[in-house]
Scaffold this motif. Sequence first.
Motif, PDB file in Angstrom:
ATOM      1  N   SER A 206       0.859  -1.188   0.000  1.00 20.01           N
ATOM      2  CA  SER A 206       0.000   0.000   0.000  1.00 20.01           C
ATOM      3  C   SER A 206       0.896   1.239   0.000  1.00 20.01           C
ATOM      4  N   THR A 207       0.445   2.287  -0.693  1.00 22.17           N
ATOM      5  CA  THR A 207       1.202   3.524  -0.816  1.00 22.17           C
ATOM      6  C   THR A 207       0.446   4.660  -0.144  1.00 22.17           C
ATOM      7  N   SER A 208       1.148   5.429   0.661  1.00 20.69           N
ATOM      8  CA  SER A 208       0.531   6.557   1.376  1.00 20.69           C
ATOM      9  C   SER A 208       1.413   7.792   1.210  1.00 20.69           C
ATOM     10  N   THR A 209       0.772   8.931   1.054  1.00 20.20           N
ATOM     11  CA  THR A 209       1.502  10.196   0.944  1.00 20.20           C
ATOM     12  C   THR A 209       1.878  10.687   2.339  1.00 20.20           C
ATOM     13  N   ILE A 210       3.153  10.948   2.503  1.00 23.97           N
ATOM     14  CA  ILE A 210       3.638  11.452   3.801  1.00 23.97           C
ATOM     15  C   ILE A 210       3.604  12.975   3.830  1.00 23.97           C
ATOM     16  N   PHE A 211       4.152  13.585   2.761  1.00 26.65           N
ATOM     17  CA  PHE A 211       4.381  15.029   2.771  1.00 26.65           C
ATOM     18  C   PHE A 211       4.023  15.593   1.401  1.00 26.65           C
ATOM     19  N   ARG A 212       3.480  16.828   1.409  1.00 23.56           N
ATOM     20  CA  ARG A 212       3.198  17.521   0.155  1.00 23.56           C
ATOM     21  C   ARG A 212       3.442  19.011   0.351  1.00 23.56           C
ATOM     22  N   ARG A 213       4.106  19.600  -0.639  1.00 25.91           N
ATOM     23  CA  ARG A 213       4.337  21.056  -0.648  1.00 25.91           C
ATOM     24  C   ARG A 213       3.802  21.622  -1.956  1.00 25.91           C
ATOM     25  N   ASP A 214       2.942  22.642  -1.836  1.00 28.52           N
ATOM     26  CA  ASP A 214       2.394  23.310  -3.015  1.00 28.52           C
ATOM     27  C   ASP A 214       2.194  24.784  -2.679  1.00 28.52           C
ATOM     28  N   ASP A 215       1.384  25.472  -3.472  1.00 29.80           N
ATOM     29  CA  ASP A 215       1.168  26.908  -3.253  1.00 29.80           C
ATOM     30  C   ASP A 215       0.525  27.197  -1.896  1.00 29.80           C
ATOM     31  N   SER A 216      -0.176  26.229  -1.341  1.00 31.44           N
ATOM     32  CA  SER A 216      -0.853  26.456  -0.054  1.00 31.44           C
ATOM     33  C   SER A 216       0.051  26.196   1.144  1.00 31.44           C
ATOM     34  N   GLY A 217       1.272  25.664   0.912  1.00 31.90           N
ATOM     35  CA  GLY A 217       2.186  25.439   2.017  1.00 31.90           C
ATOM     36  C   GLY A 217       2.602  23.978   2.151  1.00 31.90           C
ATOM     37  N   ASP A 218       3.161  23.642   3.317  1.00 34.30           N
ATOM     38  CA  ASP A 218       3.608  22.276   3.597  1.00 34.30           C
ATOM     39  C   ASP A 218       2.527  21.523   4.371  1.00 34.30           C
ATOM     40  N   HIS A 219       2.344  20.248   4.023  1.00 35.68           N
ATOM     41  CA  HIS A 219       1.302  19.446   4.671  1.00 35.68           C
ATOM     42  C   HIS A 219       1.853  18.046   4.964  1.00 35.68           C
ATOM     43  N   ILE A 220       1.620  17.554   6.174  1.00 37.45           N
ATOM     44  CA  ILE A 220       1.986  16.190   6.573  1.00 37.45           C
ATOM     45  C   ILE A 220       0.693  15.402   6.736  1.00 37.45           C
TER      46      ILE A 220
END
Length: 358
Positions: free
Chosen positions: A63-77
């Motif tokens: 299974s694959t899960s997103t840990i971290f994402r950075r975009d125009d809205s900021g950093d998200h865990i």
Amino acid sequence: MGEVGRIVVFVMTFISCNALLDLSGVHQVKGTWMGSTTLPCTYMPSEGFTEQALSWSVERDSSTSTIFRRDDSGDHIFLSNFRDRVSIPKHSPGNVSLIIEKLEMPDSGHYTCKVIWRSTNNTLITREVTTIVKIVKVAATKPIIRAGELGLTVPAGASTSLTCEASGSPPISYRWFRSIPGGKVPLQSSGAELVWDNLQPSDSGMYFCEAANRAGAGVAQQSDAVELTVTADLLPTTLVSRMDTAPEGPVPDTGGAPAPLLYGPALGGAALAALGAVAMALRWRRRRKEDPLYEVSFHSTAGVTALEAEVEVPVKCLHKETCNAEASNDTFTVKDRKSPEYENLVTAMESEYETEGI
């Protein structure tokens, strides 16, 4: 330039940018349980291309899960078990490496770094790189001992320390021992640092430490012994003997001659006696150089021992004049300084002291 030429330039530019925007990483990273590690993911920024989005994901148990994402809205865990444990540099263009702290055994897996760029003509370019992470428990290594600033030979009375250092999966516990003929003596210190506040020659000896952690199945690793030598030489002390540090105010009468303060070259016996008399009768302040100095001789009918000292007489007298007071049976005479001993005493004191009449 014709249409064909523009197409060729665009294709060459696109290929060149693609080469610059390739992600760099590593195939595998081995992390230490309860330690920290960095999963590299970097690229060379290219003019005309802006980082649109960045993400890190982990694949475990199919299974694959997103840990971290950075975009125009900021950093998200997105995964709670990674909160407060992961971060990515914010002010380092081209560096989007993932830093994981306090590694846990379930953190093992396949981690993918994915970056999306947008060009000036709104073209999107996507690149990704995958790193295998394996978390292991590492037993404590053989520790080494580091001496404090003074080294392993120090004078008596000094403060120093020995520090035990070992690597491995934390937490690592330390114990200190002192070698004796035929065995060892455990010391009370159980931390990585062994500290002495006031060393004595009896503290000289051979010392070693042991390091252990849970990954080592309770087996402690022992360091090499070091020899600490405490010399009999005491730390140097500074004797403050300036008379101008004496507090202002009359010197209390203790019934005996006070011990003279050390000042400059040794004074003669007569000069020391005169200085003791002055210390009992006067309080010191800086004398103005234009003020006259007098030598006063007291004569008492009550059998008081004659006292000679340098004072400022609160009467108007010129040099070589005699002033008589009839207020009591005691009489005093003011005369110029003639004694060589007083001349020497005044010369030694004139630059530092002042006298004030009592």
